[in-house]
Design a protein around this motif. Structure first.
Motif, PDB file in Angstrom:
ATOM      1  N   THR A   1      -8.849  -3.425   0.936  1.00  0.00           N
ATOM      2  CA  THR A   1      -9.794  -2.994  -0.103  1.00  0.00           C
ATOM      3  C   THR A   1      -9.090  -2.459  -1.347  1.00  0.00           C
ATOM      4  N   GLN A   2      -7.793  -2.682  -1.451  1.00  0.00           N
ATOM      5  CA  GLN A   2      -7.039  -2.221  -2.622  1.00  0.00           C
ATOM      6  C   GLN A   2      -7.508  -2.981  -3.857  1.00  0.00           C
ATOM      7  N   ASP A   3      -7.698  -2.274  -4.961  1.00  0.00           N
ATOM      8  CA  ASP A   3      -8.269  -2.884  -6.167  1.00  0.00           C
ATOM      9  C   ASP A   3      -7.346  -3.924  -6.785  1.00  0.00           C
ATOM     10  N   VAL A   4      -6.079  -3.549  -6.961  1.00  0.00           N
ATOM     11  CA  VAL A   4      -5.098  -4.460  -7.567  1.00  0.00           C
ATOM     12  C   VAL A   4      -4.048  -4.804  -6.521  1.00  0.00           C
ATOM     13  N   ARG A   5      -3.872  -6.087  -6.264  1.00  0.00           N
ATOM     14  CA  ARG A   5      -2.938  -6.495  -5.219  1.00  0.00           C
ATOM     15  C   ARG A   5      -2.059  -7.629  -5.724  1.00  0.00           C
TER      16      ARG A   5
ATOM     17  N   THR B   1       0.827  -1.215   0.000  1.00  0.00           N
ATOM     18  CA  THR B   1       0.000   0.000   0.000  1.00  0.00           C
ATOM     19  C   THR B   1       0.854   1.255   0.000  1.00  0.00           C
TER      20      THR B   1
END
Length: 207
Positions: free
Chosen positions: A199-203, A29
């Motif tokens: 809740t990060q879109d791309v991980r 992040t």
């Protein structure tokens, strides 16, 4: 040379099947948002986690576990987020299952620092030695995350890890004389980053 040192080194080696490489401890992040972008900011970030966050807490949990205290539920209660709990539980489960398979022991699943502490009761090593190698493995994994994701060159990564050695020794020495009442965390930025990662879109990493 004490053969137990080789045993502990094996347990904490990247080759030991814990899946540590899949966890960034929220680092993904802060790399994504630009707060960590080079060797210095990466080293500073990890140093703060070691002194004031998970490193400090895990070190005391580990020492207390070595001394015979049951710290599993305490470790779970101290997890700052869902992903932090998953990270510790998943690695602890993998550690226990592998050590049990190797030794014939029947240790119960526990969060990672507790699992290592319980297993280390059978080693003829001082708690400070165990904690030092545990924290080195923790820091090394985060440096590896930085090398892959920032990205950094391998030389920069190793310079950063070497710069963390005094911090690791400092935290380990303190933990060897501390008790449950000394357990506290103030690495709020790292905790918030771990929460945001959920809740990060791309991980790329699991945490």
């Amino acid at each position: 040379m004490n053969p137990d040192l080789l045993t502990l080194t094996q347990w904490l080696s990247p080759a030991f099947p814990l899946g540590s490489f899949a966890y960034s401890h929220g680092l993904e992040t802060v790399v994504e948002n630009g707060a960590v972008s080079d060797r210095q900011t990466l080293t500073d970030w990890i140093a703060d986690i070691l002194r004031f966050g998970t490193g400090h807490v895990d070190a005391i949990l580990l020492c207390q576990s070595i001394s015979g205290e049951d710290m599993a539920d305490t470790a779970r209660a101290l997890a700052a987020s869902k992903e932090r709990l998953h990270e510790s539980e998943a690695q602890g489960r993998a550690f226990v299952e592998t050590v049990n398979s190797m030794s014939g022991a029947q240790a119960q699943h526990a969060p990672f620092p507790v699992a290592v502490g319980v297993a280390a009761r059978g080693l003829t090593l001082a708690p400070q030695e165990v904690v030092s190698l545990y924290l080195h493995a923790f820091a090394s994994n985060l440096v590896s995350v930085g090398v892959r994701f920032i990205p950094l060159g391998q030389s920069d990564g190793q310079k950063g890890l070497a710069a963390l050695h005094p911090v690791i020794l400092e935290v380990a020495a303190q933990a060897a004389t501390q008790t449950f009442s000394d357990m506290a965390s103030a690495a709020f930025g790292a905790d918030i980053a771990a929460m945001q990662h959920e809740t990060q879109d791309v991980r790329i990493f699991k945490t």
